[in-house]
Design an enzyme around this catalytic site. Structure first.
Site, PDB file in Angstrom:
ATOM      1  N   HIS A 141     -45.170  74.599   3.094  1.00  0.00           N
ATOM      2  CA  HIS A 141     -44.790  73.292   3.645  1.00  0.00           C
ATOM      3  C   HIS A 141     -43.553  72.772   2.909  1.00  0.00           C
ATOM      4  O   HIS A 141     -43.250  73.204   1.791  1.00  0.00           O
ATOM      5  CB  HIS A 141     -45.931  72.296   3.481  1.00  0.00           C
ATOM      6  CG  HIS A 141     -47.085  72.560   4.379  1.00  0.00           C
ATOM      7  ND1 HIS A 141     -48.095  71.644   4.552  1.00  0.00           N
ATOM      8  CD2 HIS A 141     -47.417  73.627   5.158  1.00  0.00           C
ATOM      9  CE1 HIS A 141     -48.995  72.125   5.393  1.00  0.00           C
ATOM     10  NE2 HIS A 141     -48.603  73.333   5.770  1.00  0.00           N
TER      11      HIS A 141
ATOM     12  N   GLU B  90     -42.997  70.023   1.337  1.00  0.00           N
ATOM     13  CA  GLU B  90     -43.296  69.457   0.028  1.00  0.00           C
ATOM     14  C   GLU B  90     -43.466  70.554  -1.015  1.00  0.00           C
ATOM     15  O   GLU B  90     -42.980  70.446  -2.140  1.00  0.00           O
ATOM     16  CB  GLU B  90     -44.592  68.622   0.073  1.00  0.00           C
ATOM     17  CG  GLU B  90     -44.563  67.460   1.025  1.00  0.00           C
ATOM     18  CD  GLU B  90     -45.160  67.802   2.381  1.00  0.00           C
ATOM     19  OE1 GLU B  90     -44.787  68.853   2.963  1.00  0.00           O
ATOM     20  OE2 GLU B  90     -45.981  67.014   2.880  1.00  0.00           O
TER      21      GLU B  90
ATOM     22  N   CYS C  32     -50.150  66.422   3.799  1.00  0.00           N
ATOM     23  CA  CYS C  32     -51.507  66.870   4.096  1.00  0.00           C
ATOM     24  C   CYS C  32     -52.300  66.932   2.779  1.00  0.00           C
ATOM     25  O   CYS C  32     -51.762  66.657   1.707  1.00  0.00           O
ATOM     26  CB  CYS C  32     -51.464  68.247   4.760  1.00  0.00           C
ATOM     27  SG  CYS C  32     -50.914  69.568   3.650  1.00  0.00           S
TER      28      CYS C  32
ATOM     29  N   CYS D 204     -50.728  69.434   0.192  1.00  0.00           N
ATOM     30  CA  CYS D 204     -49.512  68.923  -0.445  1.00  0.00           C
ATOM     31  C   CYS D 204     -49.813  67.720  -1.333  1.00  0.00           C
ATOM     32  O   CYS D 204     -49.251  67.597  -2.417  1.00  0.00           O
ATOM     33  CB  CYS D 204     -48.474  68.586   0.616  1.00  0.00           C
ATOM     34  SG  CYS D 204     -47.879  70.061   1.493  1.00  0.00           S
TER      35      CYS D 204
END
Length: 179
Positions: free
Chosen positions: A65, A67, A95, A98
């Site tokens: 992701h 992040e 999420c 993360c």
């Protein structure tokens, strides 16, 4: 609910918008690569030290992701996985994965744009940042450039749906002509 560390003064709004614009640039890179357009930047001493955008499809890695990409890059720059003086700007609410990484990295502050009503872990579905029993507290600012961040995602998924419908229609027409 988590508290915002920066009050909404004109200086903070301008600063947050500047860094969120950089995160949106990263989101555009993700979109150009066929990934969900989410981007992130890590800021230390009022300077961007790391950038990241979604890469799970290209890297065949569910943890890739935006992040996570930005946090990994920042850790390399700082030479430490702990980043208590850093802030993360991300175009979509983090999420659970993360958010957990952000908390483990001990970031001081997170700023996000669009909320994620399906997997958001900074207040939409759950709020990991509001867990007072955790050994580190990260503050959160929500909704910075939310319209721009959300529109990019809506446009992306709208185009995906239109392409899927067109492909289904073409397949149906092909079947009709083959019969």
């Amino acid at each position: 609910m988590t508290a915002d560390v920066f009050p909404p003064s004109a200086d903070n709004v301008a600063r947050d918008r500047r860094y969120m614009a950089a995160a949106l640039e990263e989101a555009r890179l993700a979109e150009a690569a066929g990934e969900v357009p989410v981007g992130a930047v890590v800021v230390w001493n009022d300077e961007i030290i790391a950038r990241g955008h979604n890469l799970p499809i290209r890297s065949v890695d569910p943890s890739a992701h935006a992040e996570m990409q930005a946090l990994r890059a920042a850790a390399r720059v700082l030479g430490n996985y702990r980043m208590p003086e850093c802030e993360l700007y991300v175009t979509l609410e983090p999420c659970a994965m993360c958010s957990g990484a952000i908390l483990h990295a001990r970031l001081r502050h997170v700023v996000f744009g669009a909320t994620d009503p399906k997997t958001g872990a900074a207040g939409s579905v759950v709020d990991l940042f509001a867990q007072a029993s955790l050994n580190h507290q990260t503050t959160v600012t929500r909704g910075v450039m939310a319209d721009e961040c959300g529109q990019m995602l809506r446009d992306f998924f709208g185009a995906k749906r239109r392409a899927q419908k067109a492909a289904q229609k073409a397949a149906a027409l092909k079947t009709d002509t083959d019969a």
